[in-house]
Design a protein around this motif. Structure first.
Motif, PDB file in Angstrom:
ATOM      1  N   ARG A   1       5.305   1.856  -4.753  1.00 31.89           N
ATOM      2  CA  ARG A   1       5.561   1.505  -3.363  1.00 31.89           C
ATOM      3  C   ARG A   1       6.105   2.692  -2.589  1.00 31.89           C
ATOM      4  N   GLN A   2       6.047   2.558  -1.283  1.00 26.75           N
ATOM      5  CA  GLN A   2       6.625   3.567  -0.401  1.00 26.75           C
ATOM      6  C   GLN A   2       7.396   2.873   0.713  1.00 26.75           C
ATOM      7  N   HIS A   3       8.676   3.191   0.813  1.00 26.79           N
ATOM      8  CA  HIS A   3       9.518   2.657   1.878  1.00 26.79           C
ATOM      9  C   HIS A   3       9.547   3.660   3.029  1.00 26.79           C
ATOM     10  N   LEU A   4       9.570   3.136   4.235  1.00 25.58           N
ATOM     11  CA  LEU A   4       9.810   4.005   5.382  1.00 25.58           C
ATOM     12  C   LEU A   4      10.562   3.232   6.456  1.00 25.58           C
ATOM     13  N   VAL A   5      11.336   3.949   7.236  1.00 26.49           N
ATOM     14  CA  VAL A   5      12.140   3.364   8.306  1.00 26.49           C
ATOM     15  C   VAL A   5      11.726   4.006   9.623  1.00 26.49           C
ATOM     16  N   VAL A   6      11.453   3.174  10.619  1.00 28.60           N
ATOM     17  CA  VAL A   6      11.166   3.653  11.969  1.00 28.60           C
ATOM     18  C   VAL A   6      12.415   3.428  12.814  1.00 28.60           C
TER      19      VAL A   6
ATOM     20  N   MET B   1       9.854  -0.900   6.597  1.00 29.18           N
ATOM     21  CA  MET B   1       8.503  -1.293   6.189  1.00 29.18           C
ATOM     22  C   MET B   1       8.240  -0.722   4.796  1.00 29.18           C
ATOM     23  N   THR B   2       7.573  -1.510   3.954  1.00 23.85           N
ATOM     24  CA  THR B   2       7.256  -1.053   2.600  1.00 23.85           C
ATOM     25  C   THR B   2       5.774  -1.276   2.317  1.00 23.85           C
ATOM     26  N   GLN B   3       5.100  -0.227   1.868  1.00 22.75           N
ATOM     27  CA  GLN B   3       3.719  -0.324   1.413  1.00 22.75           C
ATOM     28  C   GLN B   3       3.751  -0.481  -0.106  1.00 22.75           C
TER      29      GLN B   3
ATOM     30  N   GLY C   1      -6.623  -3.167  -2.189  1.00 24.04           N
ATOM     31  CA  GLY C   1      -5.822  -4.374  -2.412  1.00 24.04           C
ATOM     32  C   GLY C   1      -4.340  -4.071  -2.525  1.00 24.04           C
ATOM     33  N   SER C   2      -3.509  -4.767  -1.758  1.00 20.39           N
ATOM     34  CA  SER C   2      -2.102  -4.368  -1.707  1.00 20.39           C
ATOM     35  C   SER C   2      -1.274  -5.366  -0.910  1.00 20.39           C
ATOM     36  N   ARG C   3      -0.059  -4.927  -0.550  1.00 22.31           N
ATOM     37  CA  ARG C   3       0.851  -5.752   0.238  1.00 22.31           C
ATOM     38  C   ARG C   3       1.733  -4.847   1.091  1.00 22.31           C
ATOM     39  N   VAL C   4       2.128  -5.362   2.257  1.00 28.23           N
ATOM     40  CA  VAL C   4       3.046  -4.641   3.137  1.00 28.23           C
ATOM     41  C   VAL C   4       4.171  -5.589   3.520  1.00 28.23           C
ATOM     42  N   ASP C   5       5.413  -5.128   3.368  1.00 24.27           N
ATOM     43  CA  ASP C   5       6.596  -5.897   3.770  1.00 24.27           C
ATOM     44  C   ASP C   5       7.175  -5.318   5.046  1.00 24.27           C
ATOM     45  N   LEU C   6       7.604  -6.183   5.949  1.00 25.61           N
ATOM     46  CA  LEU C   6       8.299  -5.761   7.164  1.00 25.61           C
ATOM     47  C   LEU C   6       9.656  -6.436   7.198  1.00 25.61           C
TER      48      LEU C   6
END
Length: 245
Positions: free
Chosen positions: A155-160, A170-172, A203-208
């Protein structure tokens, strides 16, 4: 054309046609097409046709359509295409905590969006701001629909960071088939709402993570569109209900 103003008073011009293909996918499609051509020249039709079909599938997977992003300082738009599979209260990941450019440690509402291989996999910024923290974490490749995928998968976390100081996380998350998360931005980049941030292959998921005091404006099972569907309005806390039909 991209950047044209569209509104509910008739301004703007609707355009059709096939969406463009992201450069990340063109090389794979060209490889498959080249192998298909070689197989056809060698009269290996049983190999040539499946490879030709695979090249078309790759082009479809990496399609990159334009989106009409709603404008509003209080809007948080969907970062991904797909189905809302989870809406829950959780503590932010450790990599995204902290009061200095992070989400803090208090529980926040997390909206999880599952992307099948048929969805557009270009991920977009939920709001305008500056890219703050980014953390890439290697991991497993369990089913992205499962809750534990947020803690175990690659996964990859990022903050805006918005201009008003509100941090949006947000996490990919890679899934069963996904094997690479490709970022388009880096810390310090200034992004617009709906701007492309990266993609996840196959195929994947994104969290907000919604900030405190903000309730989801979508429901479980709802299909959302990256850059267009409003997932939340800052400071708006309202309970929604729907009827599946």
């Amino acid at each position: 054309m991209a950047g044209e103003i569209m509104d509910n008073r008739g301004r703007g011009e609707a355009r059709g046609g096939l969406p463009s293909v992201h450069p990340e996918g063109r090389k794979y499609a060209l490889i498959c097409a080249g192998l298909s051509l070689i197989a056809a020249l060698l009269a290996w039709e049983t190999i040539a046709w499946p490879l030709a079909f695979l090249s078309v599938c790759i082009l479809a997977f990496f399609r990159d359509p334009e989106r009409v992003v709603p404008r509003g300082d209080d809007l948080l738009v969907s970062p991904a295409d797909g189905i809302v599979t989870q809406i829950t209260q959780v503590e932010p990941p450790l990599e995204m905590r902290g009061d200095d450019g992070g989400l803090g440690s208090s529980p926040l509402t997390r909206i999880s969006i599952y992307l099948s291989v048929f969805d557009v996999h270009i991920n977009r910024s939920p709001c305008a701001g500056t890219i703050g923290r980014m953390s890439y974490i290697p991991g497993k490749f369990v089913n992205a629909e499962l809750d534990k995928a947020s803690e175990e998968n690659e996964r990859q976390h990022l903050v805006v960071m918005r201009s008003d100081g509100v941090a949006i996380g947000m996490t990919q998350i890679a899934g069963l088939v996904a094997r690479r998360i490709v970022p388009f931005v880096k810390p310090g980049d200034i992004v617009a709402a709906g701007q492309r941030l990266g993609l996840i292959r196959f195929g994947s998921r994104v969290d907000l993570y919604l900030p405190a005091g903000t309730s989801p404006q979508v429901l479980m099972g709802q299909r959302v569109t990256a850059g267009e569907t409003v997932l939340g309005r800052l400071g708006v806390s309202a309970e929604l209900e729907g009827l599946q039909q």
